[in-house]
Design a protein around this motif. Structure first.
Motif, PDB file in Angstrom:
ATOM      1  N   ARG A   1       0.838  -1.193   0.000  1.00  9.37           N
ATOM      2  CA  ARG A   1       0.000   0.000   0.000  1.00  9.37           C
ATOM      3  C   ARG A   1       0.878   1.250   0.000  1.00  9.37           C
ATOM      4  NH1 ARG A   1      -3.319  -2.650   0.014  1.00  9.37           N
ATOM      5  NH2 ARG A   1      -4.033  -3.199   2.110  1.00  9.37           N
ATOM      6  N   THR A   2       0.471   2.243  -0.767  1.00  6.68           N
ATOM      7  CA  THR A   2       1.139   3.536  -0.742  1.00  6.68           C
ATOM      8  C   THR A   2       0.097   4.617  -0.504  1.00  6.68           C
ATOM      9  OG1 THR A   2       2.901   2.833  -2.260  1.00  6.68           O
ATOM     10  CG2 THR A   2       2.547   5.195  -2.007  1.00  6.68           C
ATOM     11  N   PHE A   3       0.305   5.414   0.533  1.00  2.65           N
ATOM     12  CA  PHE A   3      -0.602   6.522   0.833  1.00  2.65           C
ATOM     13  C   PHE A   3      -0.108   7.762   0.081  1.00  2.65           C
ATOM     14  CE2 PHE A   3      -0.983   4.372   5.216  1.00  2.65           C
ATOM     15  CZ  PHE A   3      -2.001   3.527   4.762  1.00  2.65           C
ATOM     16  N   LYS A   4      -0.870   8.179  -0.921  1.00  5.61           N
ATOM     17  CA  LYS A   4      -0.518   9.346  -1.717  1.00  5.61           C
ATOM     18  C   LYS A   4      -1.545  10.448  -1.502  1.00  5.61           C
ATOM     19  CE  LYS A   4       1.746   6.749  -5.452  1.00  5.61           C
ATOM     20  NZ  LYS A   4       1.750   6.483  -6.917  1.00  5.61           N
ATOM     21  N   GLY A   5      -1.089  11.672  -1.331  1.00  2.00           N
ATOM     22  CA  GLY A   5      -1.999  12.783  -1.107  1.00  2.00           C
ATOM     23  C   GLY A   5      -1.314  13.994  -0.521  1.00  2.00           C
TER      24      GLY A   5
END
Length: 399
Positions: free
Chosen positions: A150-154
């Motif tokens: 998982r990669t949290f992008k934002g």
């Protein structure tokens, strides 16, 4: 393995000084059973240390393999996780000091790493946070990239502080992750899906530090804009803005009903966080307050002037200054266990102090963090409302 000790000078409370690291010590972590601590350094290594040996602490092993300096360390079970400026995270076997796996995928310096037992979570200067598999034994050779699930992008800038909130599955909750960033925001994510549920946005400067209350329902963000903000985690509603510091917030700790904050000007303040009231100030620092720890009624502060100070938490009286003739380097981090304080500084030295006598001041955590009867009644009313709304709000967002 080395065990370099020096006798700098005769100081009553100074038990040992270790000089094994050859450059600034950036981070420290204590194992859950308090039998081992780990330090990470600019010298590109991490080191394991005993804490309970009556003969003194000993370096149990040196973790070598990073090509950049070590920025963060975390201990879980029999493993150590280290993050580095080389953009990788390494998983080390504490028994053998061997690297068992290297997590690759970040595009810049790793800022923070934590382990949940099922997952490893990291934040980075590349504006992302990532979730990795803890158990990497079944990954085929050459498939390291599959460790990242998982990669949290934002976020738009560096992601630094991380908070993991474990789910209570019996209540229908999900595991949550909160990230703080130099883009002046914090964000709430579901760990399983990577969905961003909420953004906490009202700071005008980088989010430097974060913590939660004991229930994990209220978030506190400390910023370079000199303020601290409390938020309802489930709704992202801003609860209070704490405005009394005049410089960047460097460290933050919540102990029961009280919050302690330290800043770049050398001031430490104590707040009744639910009311926003300042109850005490801890003065005497000659530089930035870089870290603080509450232990047995004493608030310990690490400072840019090279000293560690112990204040009676309830009265703010300075009861002890832990100093040596050559301790003029910034205290970067410190840890407390077994009535010993471990302070680590930019000179690469780890000093171990006996704080058993300081802690004998007849204060316990409850007394030192007592609030007035009126404040307690107001707090209870607010907590009742929070309890009624928290699960409902989180459930609605997940759906």
């Amino acid at each position: 393995m080395g065990n370099n000790k020096s006798k700098e000078n005769e100081v009553t409370d100074l038990l040992e000084t270790h000089t094994d690291h050859t450059d600034s010590i950036n981070c420290i972590c204590v194992a859950d059973d308090e039998s081992v601590i780990v330090t990470g350094s600019e010298d590109k290594t991490a080191r394991l240390w005993t804490t309970k040996d009556p003969k003194g602490s000993e370096c149990l092993g040196t973790l070598k393999g990073h090509s950049g300096y070590v920025t963060c360390v975390h201990v879980f079970d029999t493993y150590v996780f280290t993050g580095s400026s080389d953009s990788t995270i390494k998983k080390w076997n504490m028994t053998s000091s061997e690297c068992e796996f290297t997590y690759e995928g970040h595009a810049s310096r790793v800022m923070r790493v934590i382990c949940t037992g099922e997952y490893v979570i990291s934040s980075s200067r590349d504006s992302t946070a990532k979730v990795w598999l803890y158990d990497t034994d079944d990954l085929p050779e050459g498939k390291k990239a599959k460790a990242c699930i998982r990669t949290f992008k934002g976020h738009k800038k560096t992601v630094h502080p991380l908070i993991y909130i474990s789910a209570d599955e019996s209540k229908g909750e999900e595991d949550l992750v909160i990230t703080g960033s130099t883009d002046s925001t914090a964000k709430l994510w579901t760990l399983d899906s990577g969905t961003c549920l909420k953004t906490y946005a009202n700071h005008k400067g980088p989010v430097m530090v974060m913590t939660t209350d004991n229930s994990g329902r209220i978030l506190f963000t400390g910023s370079a804009d000199t303020t601290i903000i409390s938020w309802d985690i489930a709704t992202a509603k801003q609860l209070k803005v704490y405005e009394s510091h005049n410089t960047e917030i460097m460290c933050l700790s919540v102990v029961n009903k009280l919050m302690y904050s330290g800043d770049c000007a050398g001031l430490v303040k104590c707040w009744v966080w639910s009311m926003g009231d300042i109850t005490r100030e801890y003065r005497g620092h000659k530089h930035s307050v870089t870290c603080l720890k509450f232990y047995k009624g004493i608030l310990y502060t690490g400072c840019g002037d090279g000293d560690v100070r112990g204040f009676e938490a309830k009265t703010s009286a300075l009861v002890k200054t832990l100093t040596t003739k050559d301790s003029t380097q910034v205290i970067n981090c410190m840890a407390i266990c077994n009535d010993k304080l471990f302070s680590c500084s930019q000179d690469g030295k780890m000093r171990i102090w006996d704080i058993s006598k300081i802690s004998k001041i007849k204060e316990n955590e409850t007394d030192a963090n007592k609030v007035t009867e009126k404040q307690e009644n107001d707090i209870k009313q607010e907590e009742t409302a929070e309890d009624n709304n928290f699960l409902k709000n989180v459930a609605e967002d997940v759906q």
